[in-house]
Design a protein around this motif. Structure first.
Motif, PDB file in Angstrom:
ATOM      1  N   LEU A  63      59.958  26.067  10.721  1.00  0.00           N
ATOM      2  CA  LEU A  63      60.610  25.285   9.676  1.00  0.00           C
ATOM      3  C   LEU A  63      61.519  24.224  10.286  1.00  0.00           C
ATOM      4  O   LEU A  63      61.541  23.065   9.831  1.00  0.00           O
ATOM      5  CB  LEU A  63      61.400  26.220   8.764  1.00  0.00           C
ATOM      6  N   THR A  64      62.258  24.590  11.311  1.00  0.00           N
ATOM      7  CA  THR A  64      63.152  23.643  11.980  1.00  0.00           C
ATOM      8  C   THR A  64      62.374  22.515  12.653  1.00  0.00           C
ATOM      9  O   THR A  64      62.786  21.343  12.608  1.00  0.00           O
ATOM     10  CB  THR A  64      64.014  24.374  13.021  1.00  0.00           C
ATOM     11  N   ASP A  65      61.231  22.863  13.265  1.00  0.00           N
ATOM     12  CA  ASP A  65      60.428  21.868  13.983  1.00  0.00           C
ATOM     13  C   ASP A  65      59.523  21.055  13.067  1.00  0.00           C
ATOM     14  O   ASP A  65      58.881  20.106  13.520  1.00  0.00           O
ATOM     15  CB  ASP A  65      59.563  22.559  15.043  1.00  0.00           C
ATOM     16  N   GLY A  66      59.433  21.450  11.799  1.00  0.00           N
ATOM     17  CA  GLY A  66      58.526  20.762  10.885  1.00  0.00           C
ATOM     18  C   GLY A  66      57.070  21.057  11.182  1.00  0.00           C
ATOM     19  O   GLY A  66      56.192  20.235  10.890  1.00  0.00           O
ATOM     20  N   ASP A  67      56.795  22.239  11.727  1.00  0.00           N
ATOM     21  CA  ASP A  67      55.434  22.618  12.100  1.00  0.00           C
ATOM     22  C   ASP A  67      54.803  23.403  10.950  1.00  0.00           C
ATOM     23  O   ASP A  67      54.915  24.633  10.861  1.00  0.00           O
ATOM     24  CB  ASP A  67      55.469  23.472  13.373  1.00  0.00           C
ATOM     25  N   ARG A  68      54.133  22.691  10.079  1.00  0.00           N
ATOM     26  CA  ARG A  68      53.557  23.301   8.876  1.00  0.00           C
ATOM     27  C   ARG A  68      52.501  24.348   9.220  1.00  0.00           C
ATOM     28  O   ARG A  68      52.446  25.422   8.613  1.00  0.00           O
ATOM     29  CB  ARG A  68      52.956  22.206   7.986  1.00  0.00           C
ATOM     30  N   GLU A  69      51.652  24.029  10.164  1.00  0.00           N
ATOM     31  CA  GLU A  69      50.581  24.947  10.532  1.00  0.00           C
ATOM     32  C   GLU A  69      51.137  26.268  11.049  1.00  0.00           C
ATOM     33  O   GLU A  69      50.675  27.356  10.658  1.00  0.00           O
ATOM     34  CB  GLU A  69      49.671  24.300  11.586  1.00  0.00           C
ATOM     35  N   ALA A  70      52.135  26.193  11.923  1.00  0.00           N
ATOM     36  CA  ALA A  70      52.732  27.408  12.463  1.00  0.00           C
ATOM     37  C   ALA A  70      53.448  28.201  11.379  1.00  0.00           C
ATOM     38  O   ALA A  70      53.420  29.438  11.373  1.00  0.00           O
ATOM     39  CB  ALA A  70      53.712  27.054  13.585  1.00  0.00           C
ATOM     40  N   PHE A  71      54.073  27.515  10.452  1.00  0.00           N
ATOM     41  CA  PHE A  71      54.782  28.195   9.367  1.00  0.00           C
ATOM     42  C   PHE A  71      53.808  28.954   8.475  1.00  0.00           C
ATOM     43  O   PHE A  71      54.018  30.138   8.167  1.00  0.00           O
ATOM     44  CB  PHE A  71      55.565  27.169   8.537  1.00  0.00           C
ATOM     45  N   LEU A  72      52.728  28.302   8.080  1.00  0.00           N
ATOM     46  CA  LEU A  72      51.763  28.938   7.187  1.00  0.00           C
ATOM     47  C   LEU A  72      50.950  30.014   7.897  1.00  0.00           C
ATOM     48  O   LEU A  72      50.399  30.909   7.239  1.00  0.00           O
ATOM     49  CB  LEU A  72      50.842  27.889   6.565  1.00  0.00           C
TER      50      LEU A  72
END
Length: 415
Positions: A63-72
């Motif tokens: 979430l902090t890095d803005g990494d959508r793929e990793a978050f989902l």
């Protein structure tokens, strides 16, 4: 006269009223009945627990890095609805000026022992701050459900209805639907798919309303967050009236349940967002509550709402305000003003209009300082009853609220 008639129509026909939030959560120590849980049960599956705690760090980093793929990738794909709402939530937060993001393990003692095979529930404190708008980070108490899926530990849910009720959780617009965010100067406004068509005009009206309110409160920063979405969940939870009667509601955002205030925001009814005639009036009213913050918390309700409505109507010439008040109040006679939340019951339109007139009369005939001095007096007064409220008014103004409304009505009708 077209402008005057438009104002008159707005004040007479708008079926909704603006108010401050009521019944805010004040206690984060309570827990659902039987809410004690042993360390042994919390660690029933040590491997699952350890991986779940790692997942907190993974989601925070994504979430902090803005990494959508990793978050989902941390979400259970078998939970289709939850997966969709998590994608939406990530996208929404990406549109906001989010800072100080963290996921931390919460108070496990306050969570019931509610396990199923292969699942683990853990309390999680989600913290974030809207940079430039919140004075401190805001923590939301959640309950995450973790599951084993093909050797991985994934998140299957992030809320618990019981815990939400105990903590008085009220969802923000970004928790409920796809949002559109507009920002201009110190104004951050949140819209959704149903209200975004009005966003440009609303932002202009918000800027105008802010300028008016700052003339009355020059020390106010003019920075705030406004909700202009179609969902009325927050209004229903916080208003002292029904949603159909509430044009808007200003409310404090607590840093945590029972904690200090991080910001004051306001939400408007979606019917107001698209109403060119009334929204400027509503915006000015709610912004008075935002600007005053806690300064009028101890004022009687008639003074809180009447002062806000006085400022909201102050863009009209005084003679027009007097004529409008005369029309609105008809044959109304002088009466005591309601200091409690009963102000919103019965005939709230009458309550608002009479309180607005009383405050207008006071500010116009004695100077606006007299109105704000009365608000400041209540800030430090020890008042526990309606009679004591009347005593404060009589001591400060030299007359009762019944005498005040009698004189105000005579003043309005003489115009």
């Amino acid at each position: 006269m077209r402008a005057v008639r438009a104002w008159l129509a707005c004040l007479l026909l708008l079926p909704t009223l603006a108010c401050q939030a009521v019944d805010q959560p004040v206690d984060d120590t309570a827990a659902p009945e039987g809410a004690e849980r042993s360390a042994a049960s919390a660690g029933r599956d040590g491997s699952l627990r350890a991986q779940a705690l790692e997942l907190l760090e993974t989601r925070e980093r994504a979430l902090t890095d803005g990494d959508r793929e990793a978050f989902l990738a941390t979400v259970d794909p078998d939970e289709l609805t939850f997966s969709a709402t998590q994608a939406r939530w990530f996208d929404n937060l990406a549109r906001l000026p989010v800072a100080d993001v963290s996921f931390r393990l919460g108070d496990e003692v306050a969570l019931t022992d509610d396990f199923e095979d292969g699942e683990l529930e853990l309390p999680v404190d989600f913290t974030m701050r809207l940079s430039g708008f919140d004075s401190r980070p805001v923590t939301d108490k959640m309950v995450w459900t973790f599951v084993h899926r093909g050797g991985d530990v994934l998140l299957a849910a992030d809320r618990d209805e019981q815990v939400d009720v105990v903590n008085g959780w009220i969802p923000a617009p970004w928790d409920l639907a796809h949002i559109e965010v507009r920002r201009a100067g110190g104004i951050l406004a949140v819209f959704d798919e149903d209200t975004s068509a009005h966003a440009t005009y609303v932002m202009s009206d918000l800027a105008d309303a802010t300028a008016v309110v700052r003339r009355h409160f020059p020390d106010w920063s003019g920075r705030y967050v406004a909700y202009g979405t179609s969902d009325t969940t927050s209004i229903a939870e916080m208003s002292g009236m029904g949603v159909d009667q509430t044009a808007g509601v200003a409310f404090p955002v607590l840093a945590r349940p029972g904690g200090p205030v991080a910001a004051y925001r306001f939400a408007v009814n979606p019917t107001v967002v698209g109403d060119v005639l009334s929204r400027g009036l509503v915006f000015r009213h709610e912004l008075v509550h935002v600007a005053l913050g806690a300064a009028d918390d101890r004022s009687p309700v008639w003074l809180m709402e009447g002062a806000a409505e006085y400022v909201a109507r102050s863009t009209l010439p005084v003679d027009e305000r007097r004529r409008i008040a005369t029309y609105q109040l008809g044959a109304t006679t002088g009466r005591a003003l309601e200091p409690t939340r009963r102000f919103y019951a019965g005939d709230p339109a009458l309550s608002y209009n009479l309180a607005a007139l009383a405050c207008d009369y006071l500010a116009t005939t004695r100077g606006e300082a007299a109105l704000w001095d009365l608000v400041r007096t209540f800030r430090t007064a020890r008042v526990f009853s309606a009679a004591q409220t009347e005593d404060v008014v009589r001591r400060e103004l030299g007359l009762s609220t019944k005498e005040l409304t009698t004189q105000a009505l005579a003043w309005a009708r003489a115009g």
